[in-house]
Scaffold this active site. Structure first.
Site, PDB file in Angstrom:
ATOM      1  N   HIS A 286      42.050  33.512  40.110  1.00 58.92           N
ATOM      2  CA  HIS A 286      42.998  33.845  41.187  1.00 58.92           C
ATOM      3  C   HIS A 286      44.247  32.992  40.960  1.00 58.92           C
ATOM      4  O   HIS A 286      44.930  33.158  39.945  1.00 58.92           O
ATOM      5  CB  HIS A 286      42.295  33.596  42.522  1.00 58.92           C
ATOM      6  CG  HIS A 286      43.059  33.999  43.743  1.00 58.92           C
ATOM      7  ND1 HIS A 286      44.168  34.796  43.721  1.00 58.92           N
ATOM      8  CD2 HIS A 286      42.850  33.704  45.058  1.00 58.92           C
ATOM      9  CE1 HIS A 286      44.613  34.974  44.948  1.00 58.92           C
ATOM     10  NE2 HIS A 286      43.830  34.304  45.784  1.00 58.92           N
ATOM     11  N   HIS A 325      44.041  43.168  36.691  1.00 58.71           N
ATOM     12  CA  HIS A 325      44.151  42.968  38.127  1.00 58.71           C
ATOM     13  C   HIS A 325      43.204  43.919  38.829  1.00 58.71           C
ATOM     14  O   HIS A 325      43.035  45.051  38.380  1.00 58.71           O
ATOM     15  CB  HIS A 325      45.593  43.231  38.602  1.00 58.71           C
ATOM     16  CG  HIS A 325      45.890  42.595  39.903  1.00 58.71           C
ATOM     17  ND1 HIS A 325      45.563  43.180  41.096  1.00 58.71           N
ATOM     18  CD2 HIS A 325      46.458  41.399  40.197  1.00 58.71           C
ATOM     19  CE1 HIS A 325      45.929  42.380  42.077  1.00 58.71           C
ATOM     20  NE2 HIS A 325      46.467  41.289  41.563  1.00 58.71           N
ATOM     21  N   ASP A 381      50.895  36.143  36.903  1.00 53.21           N
ATOM     22  CA  ASP A 381      50.669  34.808  36.353  1.00 53.21           C
ATOM     23  C   ASP A 381      50.992  34.694  34.868  1.00 53.21           C
ATOM     24  O   ASP A 381      51.011  33.599  34.323  1.00 53.21           O
ATOM     25  CB  ASP A 381      49.207  34.407  36.561  1.00 53.21           C
ATOM     26  CG  ASP A 381      48.920  34.175  38.021  1.00 53.21           C
ATOM     27  OD1 ASP A 381      49.754  33.539  38.676  1.00 53.21           O
ATOM     28  OD2 ASP A 381      47.883  34.644  38.509  1.00 53.21           O
TER      29      ASP A 381
HETATM   30  N1  CMC Z   1      40.890  40.030  29.375  1.00 52.38           N
HETATM   31  C1  CMC Z   1      40.019  40.820  28.710  1.00 52.38           C
HETATM   32  N2  CMC Z   1      39.309  41.811  29.280  1.00 52.38           N
HETATM   33  C2  CMC Z   1      39.477  41.997  30.598  1.00 52.38           C
HETATM   34  C3  CMC Z   1      40.370  41.216  31.358  1.00 52.38           C
HETATM   35  C4  CMC Z   1      41.085  40.207  30.694  1.00 52.38           C
HETATM   36  N3  CMC Z   1      41.938  39.431  31.359  1.00 52.38           N
HETATM   37  N4  CMC Z   1      40.339  41.628  32.640  1.00 52.38           N
HETATM   38  C5  CMC Z   1      39.468  42.631  32.687  1.00 52.38           C
HETATM   39  N5  CMC Z   1      38.937  42.864  31.455  1.00 52.38           N
HETATM   40  C6  CMC Z   1      38.009  43.911  31.064  1.00 52.38           C
HETATM   41  C7  CMC Z   1      36.603  43.640  31.587  1.00 52.38           C
HETATM   42  O1  CMC Z   1      35.844  42.911  30.640  1.00 52.38           O
HETATM   43  C8  CMC Z   1      36.091  45.019  31.833  1.00 52.38           C
HETATM   44  O2  CMC Z   1      35.700  45.569  30.591  1.00 52.38           O
HETATM   45  P1  CMC Z   1      34.432  46.576  30.514  1.00 52.38           P
HETATM   46  O3  CMC Z   1      34.760  47.715  31.416  1.00 52.38           O
HETATM   47  O4  CMC Z   1      34.330  46.949  29.081  1.00 52.38           O
HETATM   48  O5  CMC Z   1      33.252  45.771  31.006  1.00 52.38           O
HETATM   49  C9  CMC Z   1      37.324  45.799  32.276  1.00 52.38           C
HETATM   50  O6  CMC Z   1      38.434  45.108  31.710  1.00 52.38           O
HETATM   51  C10 CMC Z   1      37.491  45.895  33.779  1.00 52.38           C
HETATM   52  O7  CMC Z   1      37.524  44.587  34.284  1.00 52.38           O
HETATM   53  P2  CMC Z   1      36.925  44.149  35.667  1.00 52.38           P
HETATM   54  O8  CMC Z   1      36.275  42.801  35.493  1.00 52.38           O
HETATM   55  O9  CMC Z   1      36.121  45.249  36.268  1.00 52.38           O
HETATM   56  O10 CMC Z   1      38.204  43.992  36.542  1.00 52.38           O
HETATM   57  P3  CMC Z   1      38.229  43.248  37.908  1.00 52.38           P
HETATM   58  O11 CMC Z   1      39.061  44.053  38.787  1.00 52.38           O
HETATM   59  O12 CMC Z   1      36.873  42.920  38.394  1.00 52.38           O
HETATM   60  O13 CMC Z   1      38.909  41.854  37.531  1.00 52.38           O
HETATM   61  C11 CMC Z   1      40.485  40.153  37.255  1.00 52.38           C
HETATM   62  C12 CMC Z   1      40.216  41.550  37.799  1.00 52.38           C
HETATM   63  C13 CMC Z   1      41.886  39.730  37.673  1.00 52.38           C
HETATM   64  C14 CMC Z   1      39.469  39.161  37.864  1.00 52.38           C
HETATM   65  C15 CMC Z   1      40.336  40.182  35.726  1.00 52.38           C
HETATM   66  O14 CMC Z   1      41.219  41.135  35.175  1.00 52.38           O
HETATM   67  C16 CMC Z   1      40.578  38.815  35.108  1.00 52.38           C
HETATM   68  O15 CMC Z   1      39.666  37.979  35.083  1.00 52.38           O
HETATM   69  N6  CMC Z   1      41.824  38.558  34.575  1.00 52.38           N
HETATM   70  C17 CMC Z   1      42.153  37.285  34.003  1.00 52.38           C
HETATM   71  C18 CMC Z   1      42.443  36.281  35.092  1.00 52.38           C
HETATM   72  C19 CMC Z   1      43.786  36.526  35.743  1.00 52.38           C
HETATM   73  O16 CMC Z   1      44.793  36.728  35.091  1.00 52.38           O
HETATM   74  N7  CMC Z   1      43.781  36.454  37.080  1.00 52.38           N
HETATM   75  C20 CMC Z   1      44.998  36.574  37.883  1.00 52.38           C
HETATM   76  C21 CMC Z   1      44.966  37.782  38.744  1.00 52.38           C
HETATM   77  S1  CMC Z   1      46.580  38.101  39.458  1.00 52.38           S
HETATM   78  C22 CMC Z   1      46.845  36.833  40.553  1.00 52.38           C
HETATM   79  C23 CMC Z   1      46.143  37.013  41.814  1.00 52.38           C
HETATM   80  O17 CMC Z   1      46.355  38.018  42.499  1.00 52.38           O
HETATM   81  O18 CMC Z   1      45.407  36.081  42.179  1.00 52.38           O
END
Ligand code: CMC
Length: 470
Positions: A286, A325, A381
């Site tokens: 986050h 995201h 970010d």
């Molecule tokens: N790098 C590589 N793969 C990713 C990433 C990433 N940053 N984010 C998602 N994926 C992949 C994930 O492995 C999944 O693949 P598969 O379908 O093959 O299993 C797919 O994309 C969908 O991901 P998800 O985990 O279902 O997506 P989510 O909505 O649960 O997660 C997130 C969102 C923000 C937690 C995640 O994208 C992440 O961990 N990003 C990196 C951390 C980051 O930059 N966070 C800041 C968010 S913006 C600021 C805020 O609002 O706080």
């Protein structure tokens, strides 16, 4: 159509469900809003089997609406963000953080005199109790500023027992004057608490707030003033930080904002709720993501290492921090603005070397099927950390720089929550898969189950274990 409430044709659409366990059929009205259609999950409870109502299972709230709000609107597919209906692009170009905070918390842009009064109120509350300041000085020299900020916010709760619902009565936040006072106190004092946490880290005395600088300018002043008679931060740097504050002020029900509502539902005081939300924001998925992005760029270190890094991400050994995201499945509109600000800041500070790696990483990721298929785009970010670095902030200050503006959004949700007729203590249900009922067995009769009980040991502990004990 009424954009803010439910649409009039609420009953025109419905869901017909037949439960093949019992043969019972029910009709559930589908409500429509600007964001998405939805049903009230409580209605599913009409479908009972063996005395138990049907419930919905949604870990991580992937598809659950938990409140009605008028504060911000996101269209994740189109990359749209609006605060109270005004686009983030327009606010970033024309507004100030203090004005945006007013808009978020009070629902409308202020008139000239309202803005003046709002500024005055916040300025009056920039001073914090000397005991709070003293307490901050007692943190260890290397304490993480977020740890200091979170603890200080929680501690300040003890300074105001007369407005703590646990002590002064549950209905105390029904009083609008009391709600407003806490908003002025928290929003006003936050830059002071944040700059104190920074001054501790660099071993300098805390600065007193300036008497007539703007909110963001005063924050920079308190961070940096030494023994100069006059100290005025560079206006372009002030504006860059101001825009970053506007972009970070609100983002509907992200993890930390949802937590403000969650905690407030128990009736806890707003200082503790804000401290708890700041704790949620601190996590690397986050608000800690900008810190994690910087650490990732440093780890990559050189353009030549990017292909290997991308391979590691695709092999699921690493995450590409600053990408992806929960809501945006398109370029985060805030990220576009942040990228522009980066170049404005570099004009003053000189180029930050990590920007080359960030740009190349973005270019490769945006053309790679792995990221395209998963709709992974840069989020807010991805570039903000590079700007903070260029501005000379240590990496551990990054989440603090996110927290200051986001408090405006938290307070807006807190205020909205106080007047929400549907508000109720948050109490999700679980899917229990533990043992069936069984009896307690006396210790002498128990068989031993293999349970892993080891914990990590420091070298000191290992050395101590070699000693002869008596
Ligand atoms: N790098 C590589 N793969 C990713 C990433 C990433 N940053 N984010 C998602 N994926 C992949 C994930 O492995 C999944 O693949 P598969 O379908 O093959 O299993 C797919 O994309 C969908 O991901 P998800 O985990 O279902 O997506 P989510 O909505 O649960 O997660 C997130 C969102 C923000 C937690 C995640 O994208 C992440 O961990 N990003 C990196 C951390 C980051 O930059 N966070 C800041 C968010 S913006 C600021 C805020 O609002 O706080």
């Amino acid at each position: 159509m009424n954009r803010l409430g439910l649409y009039a044709n609420q009953l025109a659409h419905h869901l017909t469900i037949t439960d093949n366990r019992t043969g019972k059929t029910i009709e559930i009205p589908i409500s429509t809003s600007r964001e998405s259609d939805f049903i009230h999950s409580i209605k599913l409870g009409q479908l009972q089997f063996q005395g138990q109502p049907l419930r919905v299972y949604d870990p991580g709230y992937m598809n659950t609406i938990c409140c009605t709000s008028k504060i911000s609107y996101i269209d994740g597919d189109k990359g749209i963000l609006e605060y109270r209906g005004i686009s983030i692009e327009e606010l970033a170009e024309k507004s100030t953080f203090v004005e945006v905070a007013y808009l978020l918390i009070n629902g409308e842009l202020p008139s000239k005199s309202q803005l003046q009064e709002w500024n005055e109120k916040l300025r009056k509350h920039t001073f914090i109790h000397t005991d709070a300041s003293q307490m901050m000085k007692s943190f260890r020299y290397d304490a993480h500023p977020m740890g200091m900020l979170i603890s200080t916010l929680a501690a300040i709760s003890t300074f105001h027992p007369e407005v703590n619902p646990a002590l002064a009565g549950e209905g105390i936040y029904k009083n609008q004057d009391i709600v407003n006072k806490q908003i002025y106190r928290i929003l006003g004092s936050l830059p002071t608490i944040a700059s104190n946490s920074f001054r501790n880290r660099i071993g300098r005395e805390h600065n007193m707030p300036h008497e007539n600088m703007s909110y963001v300018e005063n924050f920079l002043y308190m961070l940096d003033k030494l023994n100069e008679k006059e100290y005025k931060p560079h206006p372009k740097i002030t504006r860059a930080l101001e825009v970053l504050f506007i972009l970070h002020a609100e983002h509907e029900l992200n993890c930390s904002t949802a937590f403000v509502r969650h905690l407030s539902s128990s009736g806890v005081d707003i200082y503790t709720a804000i401290a708890g939300a700041a704790g949620a924001l601190y996590g690397p998925k986050h608000g800690g993501a900008n810190e994690a992005v910087l650490r990732m760029l440093e780890e990559i270190g050189d353009l030549k290492n990017i292909p290997q890094f991308i391979k590691d991400v695709k092999d699921r050994k690493k995450l590409l921090m600053g990408f992806g995201h929960r809501v945006y499945k398109n370029y985060d509109p805030r990220a576009k603005i942040v990228k522009q600000i980066a170049y404005q800041v570099f004009e003053i500070t000189g180029k930050e070397s990590l920007i080359e790696i960030a740009i190349e990483l973005e270019k490769i990721a945006l053309s790679d099927p792995y990221f395209i298929q998963r709709k992974l785009y840069p989020n807010v970010d991805f570039y903000s950390g590079v700007i903070y670095r260029a501005l000379g902030f240590p990496t551990d200050m990054f989440p603090v720089l996110f927290t200051i503006p986001r408090v405006a959004g938290w307070l807006a949700h807190w205020k909205e929550y106080q007047n929400d007729k549907e508000n109720n203590i948050v109490r999700p249900r679980q899917n229990y898969i533990g043992p069936e009922k069984r009896n307690y067995i006396p210790v002498e009769q128990r068989k031993e189950f293999p349970i892993y009980l080891e914990s990590n040991k420091s070298s000191r502990q290992k050395r101590r274990e070699t000693a002869t004990l008596s």
